[in-house]
Design a protein around this motif. Structure first.
Motif, PDB file in Angstrom:
ATOM      1  N   ILE A 215     -31.560 -50.050 -34.140  1.00  0.00           N
ATOM      2  CA  ILE A 215     -32.641 -50.348 -35.081  1.00  0.00           C
ATOM      3  C   ILE A 215     -32.740 -49.209 -36.088  1.00  0.00           C
ATOM      4  O   ILE A 215     -32.966 -48.058 -35.721  1.00  0.00           O
ATOM      5  CB  ILE A 215     -33.970 -50.533 -34.336  1.00  0.00           C
ATOM      6  CG1 ILE A 215     -33.842 -51.667 -33.302  1.00  0.00           C
ATOM      7  CG2 ILE A 215     -35.101 -50.814 -35.310  1.00  0.00           C
ATOM      8  CD1 ILE A 215     -34.997 -51.746 -32.337  1.00  0.00           C
ATOM      9  N   ILE A 216     -32.560 -49.541 -37.368  1.00  0.00           N
ATOM     10  CA  ILE A 216     -32.562 -48.534 -38.431  1.00  0.00           C
ATOM     11  C   ILE A 216     -33.847 -48.689 -39.248  1.00  0.00           C
ATOM     12  O   ILE A 216     -34.087 -49.730 -39.859  1.00  0.00           O
ATOM     13  CB  ILE A 216     -31.339 -48.701 -39.344  1.00  0.00           C
ATOM     14  CG1 ILE A 216     -30.052 -48.612 -38.509  1.00  0.00           C
ATOM     15  CG2 ILE A 216     -31.354 -47.658 -40.458  1.00  0.00           C
ATOM     16  CD1 ILE A 216     -28.794 -48.929 -39.278  1.00  0.00           C
ATOM     17  N   PRO A 217     -34.712 -47.665 -39.261  1.00  0.00           N
ATOM     18  CA  PRO A 217     -35.981 -47.743 -40.002  1.00  0.00           C
ATOM     19  C   PRO A 217     -35.770 -47.551 -41.510  1.00  0.00           C
ATOM     20  O   PRO A 217     -34.693 -47.139 -41.961  1.00  0.00           O
ATOM     21  CB  PRO A 217     -36.812 -46.597 -39.421  1.00  0.00           C
ATOM     22  CG  PRO A 217     -36.056 -46.117 -38.212  1.00  0.00           C
ATOM     23  CD  PRO A 217     -34.618 -46.443 -38.464  1.00  0.00           C
ATOM     24  N   ILE A 221     -39.886 -41.869 -41.164  1.00  0.00           N
ATOM     25  CA  ILE A 221     -41.208 -42.292 -40.719  1.00  0.00           C
ATOM     26  C   ILE A 221     -41.762 -41.198 -39.798  1.00  0.00           C
ATOM     27  O   ILE A 221     -40.998 -40.490 -39.141  1.00  0.00           O
ATOM     28  CB  ILE A 221     -41.189 -43.653 -39.997  1.00  0.00           C
ATOM     29  CG1 ILE A 221     -40.293 -43.600 -38.748  1.00  0.00           C
ATOM     30  CG2 ILE A 221     -40.722 -44.746 -40.926  1.00  0.00           C
ATOM     31  CD1 ILE A 221     -40.333 -44.876 -37.937  1.00  0.00           C
ATOM     32  N   PRO A 222     -43.090 -41.043 -39.733  1.00  0.00           N
ATOM     33  CA  PRO A 222     -43.670 -39.917 -38.982  1.00  0.00           C
ATOM     34  C   PRO A 222     -43.487 -40.002 -37.475  1.00  0.00           C
ATOM     35  O   PRO A 222     -43.398 -38.975 -36.802  1.00  0.00           O
ATOM     36  CB  PRO A 222     -45.151 -39.962 -39.366  1.00  0.00           C
ATOM     37  CG  PRO A 222     -45.379 -41.365 -39.830  1.00  0.00           C
ATOM     38  CD  PRO A 222     -44.103 -41.802 -40.464  1.00  0.00           C
ATOM     39  N   ASP A 223     -43.443 -41.209 -36.912  1.00  0.00           N
ATOM     40  CA  ASP A 223     -43.384 -41.320 -35.454  1.00  0.00           C
ATOM     41  C   ASP A 223     -42.454 -42.463 -35.051  1.00  0.00           C
ATOM     42  O   ASP A 223     -42.825 -43.629 -35.098  1.00  0.00           O
ATOM     43  CB  ASP A 223     -44.786 -41.555 -34.877  1.00  0.00           C
ATOM     44  CG  ASP A 223     -44.834 -41.293 -33.371  1.00  0.00           C
ATOM     45  OD1 ASP A 223     -43.819 -41.550 -32.708  1.00  0.00           O
ATOM     46  OD2 ASP A 223     -45.881 -40.847 -32.875  1.00  0.00           O
ATOM     47  N   TYR A 224     -41.237 -42.101 -34.674  1.00  0.00           N
ATOM     48  CA  TYR A 224     -40.252 -43.109 -34.281  1.00  0.00           C
ATOM     49  C   TYR A 224     -40.601 -43.742 -32.931  1.00  0.00           C
ATOM     50  O   TYR A 224     -40.246 -44.887 -32.660  1.00  0.00           O
ATOM     51  CB  TYR A 224     -38.856 -42.486 -34.228  1.00  0.00           C
ATOM     52  CG  TYR A 224     -38.305 -42.141 -35.584  1.00  0.00           C
ATOM     53  CD1 TYR A 224     -37.602 -43.079 -36.338  1.00  0.00           C
ATOM     54  CD2 TYR A 224     -38.490 -40.871 -36.129  1.00  0.00           C
ATOM     55  CE1 TYR A 224     -37.107 -42.762 -37.597  1.00  0.00           C
ATOM     56  CE2 TYR A 224     -38.005 -40.540 -37.384  1.00  0.00           C
ATOM     57  CZ  TYR A 224     -37.306 -41.491 -38.116  1.00  0.00           C
ATOM     58  OH  TYR A 224     -36.820 -41.184 -39.352  1.00  0.00           O
ATOM     59  N   GLU A 225     -41.290 -42.997 -32.086  1.00  0.00           N
ATOM     60  CA  GLU A 225     -41.690 -43.558 -30.785  1.00  0.00           C
ATOM     61  C   GLU A 225     -42.670 -44.714 -30.974  1.00  0.00           C
ATOM     62  O   GLU A 225     -42.624 -45.705 -30.246  1.00  0.00           O
ATOM     63  CB  GLU A 225     -42.328 -42.474 -29.907  1.00  0.00           C
ATOM     64  CG  GLU A 225     -41.362 -41.397 -29.429  1.00  0.00           C
ATOM     65  CD  GLU A 225     -40.366 -41.919 -28.399  1.00  0.00           C
ATOM     66  OE1 GLU A 225     -40.584 -43.019 -27.847  1.00  0.00           O
ATOM     67  OE2 GLU A 225     -39.359 -41.226 -28.162  1.00  0.00           O
ATOM     68  N   ILE A 247     -32.823 -41.733 -31.157  1.00  0.00           N
ATOM     69  CA  ILE A 247     -31.709 -40.805 -31.332  1.00  0.00           C
ATOM     70  C   ILE A 247     -31.841 -40.148 -32.703  1.00  0.00           C
ATOM     71  O   ILE A 247     -31.735 -40.806 -33.738  1.00  0.00           O
ATOM     72  CB  ILE A 247     -30.349 -41.537 -31.220  1.00  0.00           C
ATOM     73  CG1 ILE A 247     -30.245 -42.212 -29.843  1.00  0.00           C
ATOM     74  CG2 ILE A 247     -29.203 -40.561 -31.446  1.00  0.00           C
ATOM     75  CD1 ILE A 247     -28.978 -43.008 -29.656  1.00  0.00           C
ATOM     76  N   GLU A 248     -32.113 -38.837 -32.704  1.00  0.00           N
ATOM     77  CA  GLU A 248     -32.309 -38.109 -33.958  1.00  0.00           C
ATOM     78  C   GLU A 248     -30.981 -37.615 -34.508  1.00  0.00           C
ATOM     79  O   GLU A 248     -30.065 -37.283 -33.761  1.00  0.00           O
ATOM     80  CB  GLU A 248     -33.251 -36.929 -33.733  1.00  0.00           C
ATOM     81  CG  GLU A 248     -34.650 -37.343 -33.292  1.00  0.00           C
ATOM     82  CD  GLU A 248     -35.575 -36.158 -33.142  1.00  0.00           C
ATOM     83  OE1 GLU A 248     -35.112 -35.020 -33.399  1.00  0.00           O
ATOM     84  OE2 GLU A 248     -36.748 -36.361 -32.775  1.00  0.00           O
ATOM     85  N   ALA A 254     -33.891 -40.714 -37.692  1.00  0.00           N
ATOM     86  CA  ALA A 254     -33.512 -41.183 -36.363  1.00  0.00           C
ATOM     87  C   ALA A 254     -33.226 -42.677 -36.388  1.00  0.00           C
ATOM     88  O   ALA A 254     -33.677 -43.404 -37.283  1.00  0.00           O
ATOM     89  CB  ALA A 254     -34.614 -40.875 -35.355  1.00  0.00           C
ATOM     90  N   THR A 255     -32.467 -43.110 -35.416  1.00  0.00           N
ATOM     91  CA  THR A 255     -32.280 -44.536 -35.159  1.00  0.00           C
ATOM     92  C   THR A 255     -32.802 -44.825 -33.756  1.00  0.00           C
ATOM     93  O   THR A 255     -32.961 -43.919 -32.937  1.00  0.00           O
ATOM     94  CB  THR A 255     -30.805 -44.949 -35.266  1.00  0.00           C
ATOM     95  OG1 THR A 255     -30.041 -44.146 -34.348  1.00  0.00           O
ATOM     96  CG2 THR A 255     -30.276 -44.750 -36.661  1.00  0.00           C
TER      97      THR A 255
END
Length: 290
Positions: A215-217, A221-225, A247-248, A254-255
């Motif tokens: 998944i590629i944002p 973004i501030p919070d990938y979790e 995964i940073e 991250a992705t």
């Protein structure tokens, strides 16, 4: 919702009819930036959604509700998950179709055990995190009415073979009414349980493919979790999400890698991919080949 996030709904109990009429006049008024719909509901709906916010002097304060369980969770799994807590009773509920609901209701020994149990909130039981919340005694008995406590065991009579000799752990799925039962009825019930266990295990072996997605944002973004949890909030029939991971890379971006188990033969990887791409802040989704 199931993930413990606010869904924008609230219920309130008013003192009298006059207050109800006043509240209904607030329909379509704005609260901050949102237009709020106000409508009358019933006692059953209120009792279902109310949250326990204080201890009660008139009842036991030793009941909790677990939400978001994997469908295959058992009473034994619940007891293991609530490590350090003294558990008196576990009730796993099902839907109207007889399928696991993902909910469990637990009666604990003491208020101290409730506090220990609440410390397990959002911890993982297998591939899903579990929400733990305290509920009222009345809620516990209402929600568990008609369900068998799968943590109970049948006590064999004098003429009955011992559990360890012949029946294994199948007795965990049976409950004796009024403390007695006939051997013939137990044998029939055990045979039914064994057939169901066999059908269930055969089904699990034949249809449980796993899909994995990258998944590629959109940009940074501030919070990938949080985005990972948003993706797992998707409700797709027959899909059980795995834990997933962020995964940073070296650019502070991250992705997300997220997998799922599919229990619906009509759902393929492309359907899941399209749903994930509809999540806010998701730019692109790739199917990862195992």
């Amino acid at each position: 919702n199931e993930a413990g996030r606010s869904n924008g709904d609230a219920v309130a109990k008013l003192l009298n009819k006059i207050d109800l009429e006043r509240a209904l006049k607030c329909n379509k008024k704005c609260l901050m930036e949102s237009c709020v719909t106000t409508e009358e509901t019933d006692k059953e709906t209120y009792n279902k959604y109310r949250r326990k916010i204080e201890k009660m002097d008139t009842e036991e304060n030793t009941f909790i509700h677990l939400k978001g369980l994997v469908w295959s969770a058992t009473a034994k799994d619940i007891r293991t998950f609530l490590t350090g807590c003294n558990v008196k009773e576990v009730v796993l509920t099902t839907t109207t179709n007889g399928k696991p609901s993902g909910n469990a209701f637990v009666h604990l020994e003491s208020e101290a055990d409730v506090q220990k149990a609440l410390a397990h909130n959002r911890k993982y039981l297998r591939e899903r995190f579990v929400l733990v919340e305290e509920i009222y005694e009345s809620q516990y008995f209402r929600e568990t009415k008609g369900f068998v406590d799968r943590s109970d065991k049948v006590k064999p009579s004098v003429n009955q073979k011992s559990e360890s000799e012949s029946e294994g752990n199948f007795n965990e799925s049976l409950k004796v009414e009024n403390g007695t039962t006939e051997n013939e009825n137990i044998d029939k019930d055990l045979e039914t349980v064994k057939k169901e266990e066999h059908r269930s295990s055969t089904s699990l072996e034949t249809k449980k493919p796993d899909f994995n997605f990258e998944i590629i944002p959109f940009g940074y973004i501030p919070d990938y979790e949080d985005l990972l949890e948003d993706c797992k909030d998707l409700e797709i029939d027959g899909i059980i999400w795995h834990r997933g991971q962020v995964i940073e890379d070296s650019d502070s971006k991250a992705t997300i890698i997220l997998g799922c188990t599919v229990e619906n033969a009509n759902v393929d990887a492309e359907i899941v991919k399209q749903n994930l791409e509809a999540v806010t802040l998701v730019s692109k989704v790739n199917v990862v080949l195992s």
